[in-house]
Design a protein around this motif. Structure first.
Motif, PDB file in Angstrom:
ATOM      1  N   VAL A 172       0.832  -1.207   0.000  1.00 18.26           N
ATOM      2  CA  VAL A 172       0.000   0.000   0.000  1.00 18.26           C
ATOM      3  C   VAL A 172       0.866   1.256   0.000  1.00 18.26           C
ATOM      4  O   VAL A 172       2.075   1.210   0.202  1.00 18.26           O
ATOM      5  N   SER A 173       0.228   2.394  -0.205  1.00 16.66           N
ATOM      6  CA  SER A 173       0.922   3.685  -0.194  1.00 16.66           C
ATOM      7  C   SER A 173       1.193   4.117   1.244  1.00 16.66           C
ATOM      8  O   SER A 173       0.587   3.609   2.195  1.00 16.66           O
ATOM      9  N   GLU A 174       2.090   5.087   1.385  1.00 10.69           N
ATOM     10  CA  GLU A 174       2.528   5.519   2.714  1.00 10.69           C
ATOM     11  C   GLU A 174       1.383   6.064   3.569  1.00 10.69           C
ATOM     12  O   GLU A 174       1.341   5.825   4.779  1.00 10.69           O
ATOM     13  N   ASP A 175       0.444   6.781   2.940  1.00 12.01           N
ATOM     14  CA  ASP A 175      -0.623   7.391   3.733  1.00 12.01           C
ATOM     15  C   ASP A 175      -1.647   6.373   4.240  1.00 12.01           C
ATOM     16  O   ASP A 175      -2.461   6.685   5.105  1.00 12.01           O
ATOM     17  N   GLU A 176      -1.609   5.139   3.732  1.00 13.10           N
ATOM     18  CA  GLU A 176      -2.536   4.099   4.193  1.00 13.10           C
ATOM     19  C   GLU A 176      -1.887   3.150   5.194  1.00 13.10           C
ATOM     20  O   GLU A 176      -2.559   2.277   5.738  1.00 13.10           O
ATOM     21  N   TYR A 177      -0.598   3.347   5.431  1.00 17.52           N
ATOM     22  CA  TYR A 177       0.150   2.386   6.253  1.00 17.52           C
ATOM     23  C   TYR A 177       0.106   2.788   7.726  1.00 17.52           C
ATOM     24  O   TYR A 177       1.111   3.222   8.299  1.00 17.52           O
ATOM     25  N   THR A 178      -1.043   2.646   8.331  1.00 18.57           N
ATOM     26  CA  THR A 178      -1.207   2.926   9.756  1.00 18.57           C
ATOM     27  C   THR A 178      -1.979   1.782  10.415  1.00 18.57           C
ATOM     28  O   THR A 178      -2.718   1.058   9.745  1.00 18.57           O
ATOM     29  N   GLN A 179      -1.816   1.648  11.719  1.00 21.25           N
ATOM     30  CA  GLN A 179      -2.455   0.547  12.450  1.00 21.25           C
ATOM     31  C   GLN A 179      -3.971   0.591  12.334  1.00 21.25           C
ATOM     32  O   GLN A 179      -4.634  -0.446  12.261  1.00 21.25           O
ATOM     33  N   THR A 180      -4.530   1.791  12.296  1.00 25.61           N
ATOM     34  CA  THR A 180      -5.988   1.916  12.243  1.00 25.61           C
ATOM     35  C   THR A 180      -6.551   1.578  10.859  1.00 25.61           C
ATOM     36  O   THR A 180      -7.676   1.097  10.744  1.00 25.61           O
ATOM     37  N   GLY A 235       1.950   4.543  14.432  1.00 25.22           N
ATOM     38  CA  GLY A 235       0.961   3.805  15.219  1.00 25.22           C
ATOM     39  C   GLY A 235       1.034   2.313  14.992  1.00 25.22           C
ATOM     40  O   GLY A 235       0.045   1.594  15.180  1.00 25.22           O
ATOM     41  N   LEU A 236       2.208   1.799  14.581  1.00 25.01           N
ATOM     42  CA  LEU A 236       2.373   0.377  14.287  1.00 25.01           C
ATOM     43  C   LEU A 236       3.143  -0.324  15.403  1.00 25.01           C
ATOM     44  O   LEU A 236       4.104   0.223  15.944  1.00 25.01           O
TER      45      LEU A 236
END
Length: 364
Positions: free
Chosen positions: A206-214, A261-262
């Motif tokens: 995925v792209s960087e802006d989608e790579y979060t725990q939530t 947040g990972l």
């Protein structure tokens, strides 16, 4: 135990970038054009296991050592297999050669491009659903050729019926891993080493802006529904961020992950998922010489686990002294665990648990 993961996918979906991050150095050519990787690049990567550092600290204190004993992680082999294209099973691109590389690995990590970047060429790639279907179709077509060739040579009517059924299912687009076989049929099928029988993990890049725990659970849910595949087979990564993490120290890497947040990196989650799908666990050994993790299959007994250290240990096995990881930590090592009755002697049929710390008693 030989554990190998083949990284596959269409060209330019992030396979080589992921592989480079795994090795923490540029061993594969992550170039922006098709077939940057021709021969399979192979890298041996340590399996992350935070328990080992804790065991090393306890051992250092218990044995009054001036420094920590050597830490040896379990190892996993990653094979960066060049990008497949439509028609690979018929030799398109460098298809036949690449398909043969897949046959040699234990599990397939299928990287699917789930990011948008107009600067990265889409070579044969259109959208995640189609991209996944292309690879699956090529594996199934390759298996169909193998099954038809084998079936034509069979004389035994029972075996002939089995392979006729396999051919029918493959023609219907069903991978071998989703077919049902009896205990008697399974060895005949396994001997064929069908490509679509391999365990599979789908790696969503995925792209960087989608790579979060939530966001990760939502992404997995969306693609599981789109591809009609159980959520348990997905791992979400951002190969670009993983590549950046690879260049940082462990401490800086943790800080970077926390900012996203990972709880862990995508590479760690990929390795954990590979272990899970292959039914693998680790037992541990701890002493002055080294602290080490050993990979075995679930439900392995103590005698066969000893053989992972040295094959001679199987026939010379006497007993296994076992402490759970939590008890070992709580009682500050072997001595405290023994005093509190937490170190138990077991015979050859004891089933080893993940995280068991074991000292084997071996005869001469």
């Amino acid at each position: 135990m030989n554990l190998s993961v083949g990284i596959v996918g269409l060209p330019n979906v992030g396979k080589s970038t992921l592989f480079n991050a795994l090795l923490k150095k540029q061993q594969a050519l992550a170039a922006n054009y098709p077939f940057a990787t021709i021969e399979p690049n192979v890298g041996i990567v340590p399996v992350p296991d935070g328990r080992l550092t804790k065991l090393a600290e306890i051992t250092k204190e218990e044995e009054k050592m001036p420094e920590l004993p050597p830490i040896k992680n379990a190892l996993i082999e990653f094979v960066d297999i060049a990008g497949l294209v439509k028609g690979a099973s018929e030799g398109a691109g460098l298809g036949n050669k690449f398909l043969s590389h897949i046959r040699e690995v234990k599990i397939v990590a299928h990287v699917v491009r789930a990011f948008v970047d107009e600067n990265v060429i889409r070579e044969g790639s259109s959208d995640p659903e189609s991209d996944y279907a292309v690879i699956q179709t090529e594996l199934i077509l390759s298996d169909l050729q193998s099954a038809q060739s084998h079936e034509a040579r069979l004389k035994n009517p029972v075996e002939k019926e089995l392979f006729s059924r396999i051919i029918s299912d493959l023609n219907a687009g069903i991978p071998v891993r989703n077919m049902k076989f009896s205990d008697e049929e399974r060895p005949l099928v396994d001997a064929m080493f069908f490509l679509s029988s391999k365990h599979e993990v789908i790696v969503l890049n995925v792209s960087e802006d989608e790579y979060t725990q939530t966001k990760i659970p939502t992404i997995i849910s969306r693609y599981a529904e789109l591809l009609q595949i159980p959520e348990s087979r997905f791992v979400v990564i951002c190969a670009k961020i993983e590549s950046e993490l690879a260049g940082l120290s462990d401490e800086d890497g943790k800080t970077y992950l926390q900012a996203l947040g990972l709880n862990s990196s995508g590479l760690e989650r990929l390795i954990q998922k590979a272990y899970e799908k292959l039914g693998l666990i680790s037992f541990l050994t701890a002493g002055e010489k080294e602290v080490r993790a050993w990979t075995i299959r679930k439900d392995t007994n103590a005698q066969n686990a000893a053989g992972e250290i040295h094959t001679d240990f199987i026939k010379k096995f006497i007993k296994a002294e076992v402490v759970s990881f939590n008890d070992f930590v709580e009682n500050a090592g072997w001595k405290g665990s023994r005093e509190k009755g937490k170190a138990n002697l077991h015979g050859k049929d004891y089933i080893v648990n993940d995280g068991d710390i074991i000292e084997f008693k071996i005869g001469s």
